[in-house]
Design an enzyme around this catalytic site. Structure first.
Site, PDB file in Angstrom:
ATOM      1  N   HIS A 221       0.843  -1.154  -0.011  1.00  0.00           N
ATOM      2  CA  HIS A 221      -0.048   0.081   0.078  1.00  0.00           C
ATOM      3  C   HIS A 221       0.929   1.300  -0.012  1.00  0.00           C
ATOM      4  O   HIS A 221       0.631   2.081  -0.729  1.00  0.00           O
ATOM      5  CB  HIS A 221      -1.082  -0.026   1.278  1.00  0.00           C
TER       6      HIS A 221
ATOM      7  N   SER B 100      -0.247  -8.743   1.250  1.00  0.00           N
ATOM      8  CA  SER B 100      -1.576  -8.767   1.254  1.00  0.00           C
ATOM      9  C   SER B 100      -2.021  -8.783   2.807  1.00  0.00           C
ATOM     10  O   SER B 100      -1.434  -9.383   3.498  1.00  0.00           O
ATOM     11  CB  SER B 100      -1.979 -10.238   0.688  1.00  0.00           C
TER      12      SER B 100
END
Ligand code: PAF
Length: 282
Positions: free
Chosen positions: A37, A187
């Site tokens: 991210h 993830s």
């Protein structure tokens, strides 16, 4: 970094940025931020003067028996990480703001066909939930650019089509998947894995590499390659959902004359569903 929780605060900030002539890039997330991210934030910073990140775990994209309730919520750590990375604002709406009339009364955005294959076949309604929330967030934030990870390959394609079909004035950018040294794609759902499962999970990347090497050596027996990869995953404790070799540009099944391919994998390790993909030019 500004913390915006209401639509009024968001719109006021957005107006100020427009008055300053700032170009705005947006990174929608569901929080529990990891390096993947944060690299989207880095990419957004290169595109724009102001970067805004949203954190919202969207109930509309989870099925009834999925992990909505246990999805990790780590707002304090996420805010710290975003501040350190130089984001300008974080938007953390609640469900009352996003779905004021309730989920069942919500107007939906649905991208046909692409939403029904691969992950869409296994998770009915998932991409409708994604397209709806991303469209709403675009309307709220009104970004010039929006940045998504290529790890969610089908999601990125659904969002591109949605933005094109609805003539949304935003450029969509896909950023390469970030992997741990052992190949495992970063993830938020990796946090569900035990140490042993984490080691088993690295077989997803190995299975994709095995297919990629075979394709690059000229093999065209796609179903055999998919089945061999499923066997490798099963030998490592997975229950494969799908392993599929597709065309990059529309995710149709690969044919002999296609050269730009993508290998897509979804598989369960216990109750954890992992997805990954690898682009191949052959
Ligand atoms: O990829 C995600 O984290 C989510 O699907 C998104 C794009 C933030 C929509 O909820």
């Amino acid at each position: 970094m500004l913390h915006l929780e209401s639509l009024e605060q968001l719109r006021k900030t957005r107006r100020q940025w427009s008055q300053q002539g700032s170009v705005v890039a947006f990174v929608p997330t569901m929080g529990n931020l990891h390096e993947g991210h944060l690299q989207l934030v880095d990419a957004a910073k290169k595109l724009a003067d102001k970067v805004i990140v949203s954190i919202y775990v969207n109930p509309l994209q989870f099925g009834a028996n999925e992990d909505l309730d246990k999805y990790p919520r780590t707002l304090a750590a996420d805010m710290q990480a975003l501040t350190a990375r130089g984001a300008d604002a974080v938007f953390t709406p609640d469900t009352g703001l996003i779905y004021p009339r309730g989920l069942s009364e919500q107007t939906y955005v649905e991208v046909p066909h692409l939403s029904d294959i691969l992950c869409g076949a296994s998770r009915p309604g998932h991409f409708r939930g994604v397209a709806t929330i991303v469209c709403k967030l675009f309307n709220m934030v009104q970004p010039d650019h929006a940045v998504f990870g290529k790890k969610d390959y089908q999601q990125l394609m659904v969002i591109r089509l949605m933005a094109e079909d609805l003539s949304l004035p935003v450029s969509i950018h896909g950023i390469e998947t970030i992997r741990a040294n052992d190949g495992l794609a970063l993830s938020s759902r990796n946090g569900y894995l035990s140490d042993h499962e984490h080691k088993q999970a690295t077989s997803v990347y190995r299975a994709m590499q095995q297919i990629a090497e075979a394709l690059q050596s000229g093999r065209k027996d796609f179903s055999t390659l998919e089945n061999d990869a499923k066997l490798l995953l099963k030998a490592n404790g997975f229950t494969p959902d799908y392993v599929s070799i597709r065309r990059q540009h529309d995710l149709a099944p690969a044919a002999d004359h296609d050269h730009q391919l993508v290998i897509l994998v979804a598989a369960y390790l216990g109750k954890t569903r992992l997805i990954d993909n690898l682009e191949v030019s052959c």
